[in-house]
Design a protein around this motif. Structure first.
Motif, mmCIF file in Angstrom:
data_model
loop_
_atom_site.group_PDB
_atom_site.id
_atom_site.type_symbol
_atom_site.label_atom_id
_atom_site.label_comp_id
_atom_site.label_asym_id
_atom_site.label_seq_id
_atom_site.Cartn_x
_atom_site.Cartn_y
_atom_site.Cartn_z
ATOM 1 N N ALA A 1 0.886 -1.172 -0.013
ATOM 2 C CA ALA A 1 0.007 -0.017 -0.089
ATOM 3 C C ALA A 1 0.886 1.061 -0.139
ATOM 4 C CB ALA A 1 -1.039 0.060 1.170
ATOM 5 N N VAL A 2 0.706 2.028 -0.748
ATOM 6 C CA VAL A 2 1.408 3.369 -1.049
ATOM 7 C C VAL A 2 0.192 4.367 -0.948
ATOM 8 C CG1 VAL A 2 3.446 2.333 -1.925
ATOM 9 C CG2 VAL A 2 1.519 3.449 -3.352
ATOM 10 N N LEU A 3 0.715 5.714 -1.170
ATOM 11 C CA LEU A 3 -0.190 7.041 -1.352
ATOM 12 C C LEU A 3 0.185 7.505 -2.584
ATOM 13 C CD1 LEU A 3 -2.378 8.920 -0.334
ATOM 14 C CD2 LEU A 3 -0.552 10.288 0.609
ATOM 15 N N HIS A 4 -1.004 7.381 -3.678
ATOM 16 C CA HIS A 4 -0.871 7.964 -4.993
ATOM 17 C C HIS A 4 -1.287 9.391 -5.056
ATOM 18 C CE1 HIS A 4 -2.499 8.257 -9.434
ATOM 19 N NE2 HIS A 4 -1.355 8.387 -9.213
ATOM 20 N N ALA A 5 -0.468 10.316 -5.814
ATOM 21 C CA ALA A 5 -1.139 11.641 -6.117
ATOM 22 C C ALA A 5 -1.111 11.919 -7.327
ATOM 23 C CB ALA A 5 -0.013 12.738 -5.211
ATOM 24 N N HIS A 6 -2.065 12.702 -7.779
ATOM 25 C CA HIS A 6 -2.203 13.311 -9.130
ATOM 26 C C HIS A 6 -2.670 14.654 -9.064
ATOM 27 C CE1 HIS A 6 -4.400 13.829 -12.916
ATOM 28 N NE2 HIS A 6 -3.200 13.293 -13.509
ATOM 29 N N ALA A 7 -1.924 15.588 -9.677
ATOM 30 C CA ALA A 7 -2.322 16.764 -9.820
ATOM 31 C C ALA A 7 -2.553 17.311 -11.061
ATOM 32 C CB ALA A 7 -1.427 17.787 -9.016
ATOM 33 N N ALA A 8 -3.708 17.866 -11.359
ATOM 34 C CA ALA A 8 -3.918 18.530 -12.654
ATOM 35 C C ALA A 8 -4.264 20.025 -12.373
ATOM 36 C CB ALA A 8 -5.124 17.785 -13.410
ATOM 37 N N SER A 9 -3.242 20.904 -12.504
ATOM 38 C CA SER A 9 -3.442 22.114 -12.380
ATOM 39 C C SER A 9 -4.004 22.599 -10.947
ATOM 40 C CB SER A 9 -4.377 22.965 -13.144
ATOM 41 O OG SER A 9 -3.930 22.851 -14.442
ATOM 42 N N ALA A 10 -3.155 21.508 -10.040
ATOM 43 C CA ALA A 10 -3.910 21.377 -8.892
ATOM 44 C C ALA A 10 -2.753 21.516 -7.607
ATOM 45 C CB ALA A 10 -4.537 20.025 -8.436
ATOM 46 N N ALA A 11 -3.340 22.096 -6.321
ATOM 47 C CA ALA A 11 -2.374 22.396 -5.258
ATOM 48 C C ALA A 11 -2.940 21.846 -3.893
ATOM 49 C CB ALA A 11 -1.439 23.581 -5.187
ATOM 50 N N SER A 12 -2.816 20.669 -3.250
ATOM 51 C CA SER A 12 -3.072 20.372 -1.911
ATOM 52 C C SER A 12 -2.358 19.270 -1.529
ATOM 53 C CB SER A 12 -4.583 20.120 -1.910
ATOM 54 O OG SER A 12 -4.993 18.904 -2.511
ATOM 55 N N GLY A 13 -2.310 19.159 -0.139
ATOM 56 C CA GLY A 13 -1.404 17.941 0.430
ATOM 57 C C GLY A 13 -2.181 17.140 1.268
ATOM 58 N N MET A 14 -1.528 15.994 1.865
ATOM 59 C CA MET A 14 -2.242 15.210 2.897
ATOM 60 C C MET A 14 -1.044 15.366 3.984
ATOM 61 S SD MET A 14 -4.997 13.917 2.202
ATOM 62 C CE MET A 14 -5.362 12.427 3.063
ATOM 63 N N TRP A 15 -1.496 15.448 5.451
ATOM 64 C CA TRP A 15 -0.573 15.491 6.217
ATOM 65 C C TRP A 15 -1.032 14.547 7.496
ATOM 66 C CZ3 TRP A 15 -1.221 18.502 11.106
ATOM 67 C CH2 TRP A 15 -2.443 19.002 11.302
ATOM 68 N N VAL A 16 -0.212 14.423 8.535
ATOM 69 C CA VAL A 16 -0.532 13.525 9.822
ATOM 70 C C VAL A 16 -0.033 14.663 10.976
ATOM 71 C CG1 VAL A 16 -0.083 11.750 11.246
ATOM 72 C CG2 VAL A 16 -0.250 11.498 8.807
ATOM 73 N N PRO A 17 -1.126 14.963 11.845
ATOM 74 C CA PRO A 17 -0.508 15.779 13.077
ATOM 75 C C PRO A 17 0.317 14.937 13.878
ATOM 76 C CG PRO A 17 -2.664 15.146 13.366
ATOM 77 C CD PRO A 17 -2.490 14.671 12.019
ATOM 78 N N LEU A 18 1.068 15.590 14.575
ATOM 79 C CA LEU A 18 2.189 15.244 15.708
ATOM 80 C C LEU A 18 2.441 16.220 16.671
ATOM 81 C CD1 LEU A 18 4.723 13.647 13.260
ATOM 82 C CD2 LEU A 18 3.020 12.467 13.980
ATOM 83 N N ARG B 1 0.234 25.150 -14.612
ATOM 84 C CA ARG B 1 -0.798 24.790 -14.960
ATOM 85 C C ARG B 1 -0.722 23.406 -15.677
ATOM 86 N NH1 ARG B 1 -4.462 26.648 -12.163
ATOM 87 N NH2 ARG B 1 -6.050 26.297 -13.883
ATOM 88 N N GLY B 2 0.185 22.703 -15.193
ATOM 89 C CA GLY B 2 0.543 21.281 -15.957
ATOM 90 C C GLY B 2 -0.058 20.161 -14.975
ATOM 91 N N HIS B 3 0.776 18.960 -15.072
ATOM 92 C CA HIS B 3 0.021 17.675 -14.304
ATOM 93 C C HIS B 3 1.429 17.265 -13.740
ATOM 94 C CE1 HIS B 3 -3.511 16.809 -16.470
ATOM 95 N NE2 HIS B 3 -2.971 17.544 -17.772
ATOM 96 N N ALA B 4 0.968 16.578 -12.436
ATOM 97 C CA ALA B 4 2.075 16.077 -11.558
ATOM 98 C C ALA B 4 1.586 14.716 -10.966
ATOM 99 C CB ALA B 4 2.572 17.026 -10.499
ATOM 100 N N GLU B 5 2.281 13.535 -10.915
ATOM 101 C CA GLU B 5 1.915 12.378 -10.463
ATOM 102 C C GLU B 5 2.993 11.805 -9.611
ATOM 103 O OE1 GLU B 5 -0.462 8.280 -12.067
ATOM 104 O OE2 GLU B 5 0.825 9.599 -13.024
ATOM 105 N N SER B 6 2.592 11.293 -8.543
ATOM 106 C CA SER B 6 3.820 10.694 -7.741
ATOM 107 C C SER B 6 3.157 9.597 -6.716
ATOM 108 C CB SER B 6 4.460 11.628 -6.967
ATOM 109 O OG SER B 6 3.648 12.268 -5.938
ATOM 110 N N TRP B 7 3.979 8.834 -6.063
ATOM 111 C CA TRP B 7 3.715 7.911 -5.160
ATOM 112 C C TRP B 7 4.395 7.954 -3.930
ATOM 113 C CZ3 TRP B 7 4.175 7.359 -10.320
ATOM 114 C CH2 TRP B 7 2.995 6.642 -10.966
ATOM 115 N N TYR B 8 3.952 7.907 -2.731
ATOM 116 C CA TYR B 8 4.537 8.076 -1.286
ATOM 117 C C TYR B 8 4.583 6.653 -0.668
ATOM 118 C CZ TYR B 8 4.545 12.831 -2.399
ATOM 119 O OH TYR B 8 4.572 14.241 -3.001
#
Length: 279
Positions: free
Chosen positions: A88-105, A249-256
């Protein structure tokens, strides 16, 4: 003597600080079950062990909104083959987009001063360059947010922080350290965010040479923080990931993959075969 900050700059900085925001510091937030889970063994950061199903957000993670008017990056759990096993991994795909995911500590950095993580990107963001505010997009970023002594900061930083609090109705980090994959800037480059000196970036991967493969990193983030901000870090209040393409205004994709916080009594950086250690 008064200090005047142009209103558009205040809004930009407030939005940026919002994007890097950590948890609120009031008692209700500290007592929340999600934060208790995250602090107990940092379990939520082990994405490979998440009980979430494919297509869901990982358990213990929260959306991290840069600005309400921006399109959000899509994050969801996927199971992908790594070293011959489905993980299991975290997949991210951004199409002219900007937001994240986070864990409070809520963690003392001296207790676990090393951070180890993995990610994969198959393409860079066309036209991106972290040194230019109009093109500062990246396929993969790891973000660490810290508390600290606001009384030591210049008046301008205090004003921006207060504006962000009024706009958002919540606390923001004292300082934010970001590890980034940059399209142009060389590995080891340190960058200061164009809108706030309280956000510093360290380039840990550059260019296309290592695209389309899982990469693992390990950093002494306490040392990196001291080099970036000139003082020891306060409480670590959150860890997140950010994949964005809104400026170009492009595309970005990654896996964490998994994110681990490690204690001082361990082997020095670079112990993992084939991995890159950057000081």
């Amino acid at each position: 003597m008064s200090v005047r900050v142009p209103f558009p700059a205040v809004l930009l900085a407030a939005a940026l600080l919002a994007g890097c925001a950590g948890p609120r510091t009031d008692s209700a937030a500290v007592a929340s079950p999600m934060q208790q889970t995250a602090r107990s063994g940092i379990a939520a950061l082990r994405l490979s062990q998440t009980p979430a199903q494919a297509g869901e957000h990982p358990s213990g993670w929260q959306p991290w909104i840069i600005r309400p008017d921006k399109t959000r990056t899509r994050y969801q759990v996927q199971r992908v083959p790594i070293d011959g096993q489905a993980r299991a991994v975290l997949h991210a795909h951004a199409a002219s987009a900007a937001s994240g995911m986070w864990v409070p500590l809520k963690l003392r950095p001296a207790d676990q001063p090393y951070v180890r993580w993995s990610w994969r990107a198959d393409a860079l963001v066309d036209g991106a360059d972290g040194a230019r505010p109009e093109t500062e997009d990246a396929p993969a970023r790891l973000v660490l947010a810290f508390d600290g002594d606001w009384s030591k900061l210049p008046l301008r930083d205090k004003m921006l922080a207060e504006t962000a609090r009024m706009l958002l109705g919540r606390e923001i980090p004292y300082a934010t350290l970001i590890y980034t994959w940059d399209a142009r800037q060389p590995v080891g480059t340190s960058l200061v965010n164009a809108h706030s000196s309280r956000v510093r970036l360290k380039v840990v991967e550059s260019g296309p040479a290592r695209l389309a493969q899982w990469l693992q990193y390990e950093r002494n983030y306490v040392q990196d923080y001291i080099e970036a901000f000139g003082e020891a870090p306060g409480t670590l209040v959150g860890i997140g990931v950010l994949t964005d393409s809104d400026n170009t205004r492009g595309h970005a994709e990654s896996w964490y993959g998994d994110i681990q916080l490690l204690t001082p009594n361990r082997t020095a950086l670079g112990e993992l075969p084939g991995n890159r250690a950057i000081d």
